[in-house]
Write an enzyme that holds these catalytic residues in place. Structure first.
Site, PDB file in Angstrom:
ATOM      1  NE  ARG A 224       8.570  23.259 -37.010  1.00  0.00           N
ATOM      2  CZ  ARG A 224       9.718  23.702 -36.490  1.00  0.00           C
ATOM      3  NH1 ARG A 224       9.731  24.712 -35.641  1.00  0.00           N
ATOM      4  NH2 ARG A 224      10.875  23.143 -36.835  1.00  0.00           N
ATOM      5  CG  HIS A 272      10.617  30.109 -36.559  1.00  0.00           C
ATOM      6  ND1 HIS A 272      10.008  29.137 -37.308  1.00  0.00           N
ATOM      7  CD2 HIS A 272      11.450  29.452 -35.718  1.00  0.00           C
ATOM      8  CE1 HIS A 272      10.458  27.941 -36.962  1.00  0.00           C
ATOM      9  NE2 HIS A 272      11.356  28.116 -35.984  1.00  0.00           N
TER      10      HIS A 272
HETATM   11  P1  NAP Z   1      13.020  16.310 -29.063  1.00  0.00           P
HETATM   12  O1  NAP Z   1      14.356  16.242 -28.385  1.00  0.00           O
HETATM   13  O2  NAP Z   1      12.734  15.322 -30.146  1.00  0.00           O
HETATM   14  O3  NAP Z   1      11.914  16.179 -27.920  1.00  0.00           O
HETATM   15  C1  NAP Z   1      10.556  16.048 -28.220  1.00  0.00           C
HETATM   16  C2  NAP Z   1       9.778  15.865 -26.920  1.00  0.00           C
HETATM   17  O4  NAP Z   1       8.382  15.841 -27.225  1.00  0.00           O
HETATM   18  C3  NAP Z   1      10.099  14.542 -26.220  1.00  0.00           C
HETATM   19  O5  NAP Z   1      10.120  14.730 -24.829  1.00  0.00           O
HETATM   20  C4  NAP Z   1       8.911  13.665 -26.627  1.00  0.00           C
HETATM   21  O6  NAP Z   1       8.580  12.639 -25.702  1.00  0.00           O
HETATM   22  C5  NAP Z   1       7.801  14.686 -26.652  1.00  0.00           C
HETATM   23  N1  NAP Z   1       6.677  14.210 -27.465  1.00  0.00           N
HETATM   24  C6  NAP Z   1       6.679  13.882 -28.786  1.00  0.00           C
HETATM   25  N2  NAP Z   1       5.458  13.447 -29.156  1.00  0.00           N
HETATM   26  C7  NAP Z   1       4.679  13.480 -28.044  1.00  0.00           C
HETATM   27  C8  NAP Z   1       3.336  13.133 -27.775  1.00  0.00           C
HETATM   28  N3  NAP Z   1       2.534  12.653 -28.727  1.00  0.00           N
HETATM   29  N4  NAP Z   1       2.881  13.290 -26.523  1.00  0.00           N
HETATM   30  C9  NAP Z   1       3.691  13.758 -25.544  1.00  0.00           C
HETATM   31  N5  NAP Z   1       4.980  14.103 -25.726  1.00  0.00           N
HETATM   32  C10 NAP Z   1       5.470  13.965 -26.969  1.00  0.00           C
HETATM   33  O7  NAP Z   1      12.774  17.749 -29.691  1.00  0.00           O
HETATM   34  P2  NAP Z   1      13.495  19.137 -29.331  1.00  0.00           P
HETATM   35  O8  NAP Z   1      14.861  19.176 -29.936  1.00  0.00           O
HETATM   36  O9  NAP Z   1      13.355  19.397 -27.873  1.00  0.00           O
HETATM   37  O10 NAP Z   1      12.591  20.150 -30.199  1.00  0.00           O
HETATM   38  C11 NAP Z   1      11.176  20.206 -30.016  1.00  0.00           C
HETATM   39  C12 NAP Z   1      10.545  21.049 -31.108  1.00  0.00           C
HETATM   40  O11 NAP Z   1      10.836  22.422 -30.903  1.00  0.00           O
HETATM   41  C13 NAP Z   1      11.054  20.812 -32.530  1.00  0.00           C
HETATM   42  O12 NAP Z   1      10.459  19.668 -33.108  1.00  0.00           O
HETATM   43  C14 NAP Z   1      10.666  22.078 -33.241  1.00  0.00           C
HETATM   44  O13 NAP Z   1       9.364  21.950 -33.786  1.00  0.00           O
HETATM   45  C15 NAP Z   1      10.628  23.126 -32.118  1.00  0.00           C
HETATM   46  N6  NAP Z   1      11.699  24.133 -32.277  1.00  0.00           N
HETATM   47  C16 NAP Z   1      11.351  25.441 -32.380  1.00  0.00           C
HETATM   48  C17 NAP Z   1      12.328  26.413 -32.474  1.00  0.00           C
HETATM   49  C18 NAP Z   1      11.975  27.871 -32.507  1.00  0.00           C
HETATM   50  O14 NAP Z   1      12.855  28.702 -32.739  1.00  0.00           O
HETATM   51  N7  NAP Z   1      10.737  28.233 -32.265  1.00  0.00           N
HETATM   52  C19 NAP Z   1      13.681  26.042 -32.482  1.00  0.00           C
HETATM   53  C20 NAP Z   1      13.990  24.707 -32.392  1.00  0.00           C
HETATM   54  C21 NAP Z   1      13.003  23.749 -32.286  1.00  0.00           C
HETATM   55  P3  NAP Z   1       9.642  11.469 -25.319  1.00  0.00           P
HETATM   56  O15 NAP Z   1      10.608  12.146 -24.372  1.00  0.00           O
HETATM   57  O16 NAP Z   1       8.825  10.440 -24.667  1.00  0.00           O
HETATM   58  O17 NAP Z   1      10.280  11.051 -26.616  1.00  0.00           O
END
Ligand code: NAP
Length: 309
Positions: A224, A272
């Site tokens: 983000r 995005h």
């Molecule tokens: P996810 O499955 O919820 O995974 C989040 C990861 O971040 C997990 O490994 C989590 O650790 C880690 N994390 C969270 N808080 C943390 C912290 N304080 N310190 C260290 N690690 C932390 O999410 P996802 O589906 O992969 O998506 C991630 C993000 O990508 C979304 O939230 C969104 O903002 C972004 N996104 C962007 C686009 C784009 O087009 N640019 C598209 C989709 C998503 P744990 O494994 O320990 O839980």
């Protein structure tokens, strides 16, 4: 008939989702926020809903993000206390790995440098560095980050990952927690951000983080916009600590046409577009979770509201 309210500030998206629900879930009554029938909604499907709009749904039982992220829901304690789910999809993952693979190659194979050289009619080869010598770090090893890390391992890169809790991924040197953050960052050639936006991760791409990377490293931000401290980025690019940044997400989207990032040397702006689930996939997943809600089955892709992701 079960009512689903579609809540978003994006009129085109609302239209596309209405069409997808009509095609895949005609048994659901899908309405917009200003429809009086929204008062009957048990499910809200959201992308940047208007402030307070969730509180105006007295029968609400489920909030569903139409995306992977949930930060746009303002999932704070003042919102209705109902489960929150999100979309998780293999095609979405594949799209994200394609985007990041391109960005990694852009720097690893010096396409950033040679495209700049072309503008000066300059023929200059840079020493080829083999993938195994190029150190890439992936912040966030969830649905998207873990797929990216695996893809980069398959392409031969030296890959590290960082998450909140311990993770074990084949071929990836995994770190976790604040205590291992420096070790994770130390000397990376490229840092990819796929963290969710939470209180703990806001502003994490700052000068302390940049300083720990190799001199002349690059960053790729697909998380983000609020993860990046823009002033710190500008300084790191100007003094050469960073050679470049691929930015897909911004605090205010669309990025205003007069925003300095558009012209900042070394910055690649993309709108995005790194990856999104298809409208069909979103409608099908929300319809399935609605069915589960009504039949009392466990919901798919439930968000931990206290962690914020
Ligand atoms: P996810 O499955 O919820 O995974 C989040 C990861 O971040 C997990 O490994 C989590 O650790 C880690 N994390 C969270 N808080 C943390 C912290 N304080 N310190 C260290 N690690 C932390 O999410 P996802 O589906 O992969 O998506 C991630 C993000 O990508 C979304 O939230 C969104 O903002 C972004 N996104 C962007 C686009 C784009 O087009 N640019 C598209 C989709 C998503 P744990 O494994 O320990 O839980």
């Amino acid at each position: 008939m079960t009512t689903v309210a579609l809540l978003s500030n994006d009129a085109l998206l609302l239209e596309q989702l209405q069409a997808a629900f009509a095609a895949h879930a005609p048994h659901l009554r899908v309405v917009l926020a200003d429809d009086p029938a929204a008062a009957q909604a048990q499910v809200a499907a959201c992308w940047y809903p208007q402030a307070g709009s969730l509180d105006r749904l007295p029968r609400l039982r489920l909030i569903h993000s139409v995306a992977a992220g949930v930060d746009h829901l303002s999932t704070d304690s003042s919102g209705p206390d109902v489960p929150v789910c999100r979309v998780v999809d293999p095609d979405h993952r594949r799209g994200m790995t394609e985007y990041v693979r391109w960005a990694v190659l852009h720097y690893h194979r010096d396409f950033d440098r040679v495209t700049a050289q072309q503008r000066e009619n300059l023929w200059l080869r840079h020493p080829q560095r083999f993938a195994g010598k190029f150190k890439v770090g992936v912040m966030g090893l969830g649905s998207l980050g873990s797929a990216i890390a695996a893809d980069l391992v398959a392409a031969g890169y030296s890959v590290r990952g960082w998450s909140r809790s311990p993770r074990h991924l084949k071929g990836v040197t995994c770190h976790h927690g604040d205590a291992e953050f420096s070790q994770f960052l130390n000397g990376l050639d490229l840092l990819v951000n796929l963290l969710p936006l939470t209180a703990a991760t806001r502003g994490i791409l700052n000068h302390h983080t940049f300083a720990k990377l190799a001199h002349g490293a690059a960053i790729v931000n697909c998380g983000r916009g609020q993860h990046v401290i823009i002033d710190d980025l500008q300084i790191a690019l100007a003094n050469g600590q960073l050679r470049g940044a691929v930015l897909d997400v911004f605090e205010h989207e669309p990025l205003p046409s007069d925003h300095p990032l558009w012209q900042m040397p070394g910055v690649v702006v993309t709108p995005h577009m790194a990856s999104a689930a298809s409208h069909d996939c979103i409608a099908l997943q929300i319809a399935e979770n609605t069915r589960r809600l009504l039949s009392g089955e466990a919901l798919n892709n439930l968000v931990n509201r206290s962690l914020g992701y």
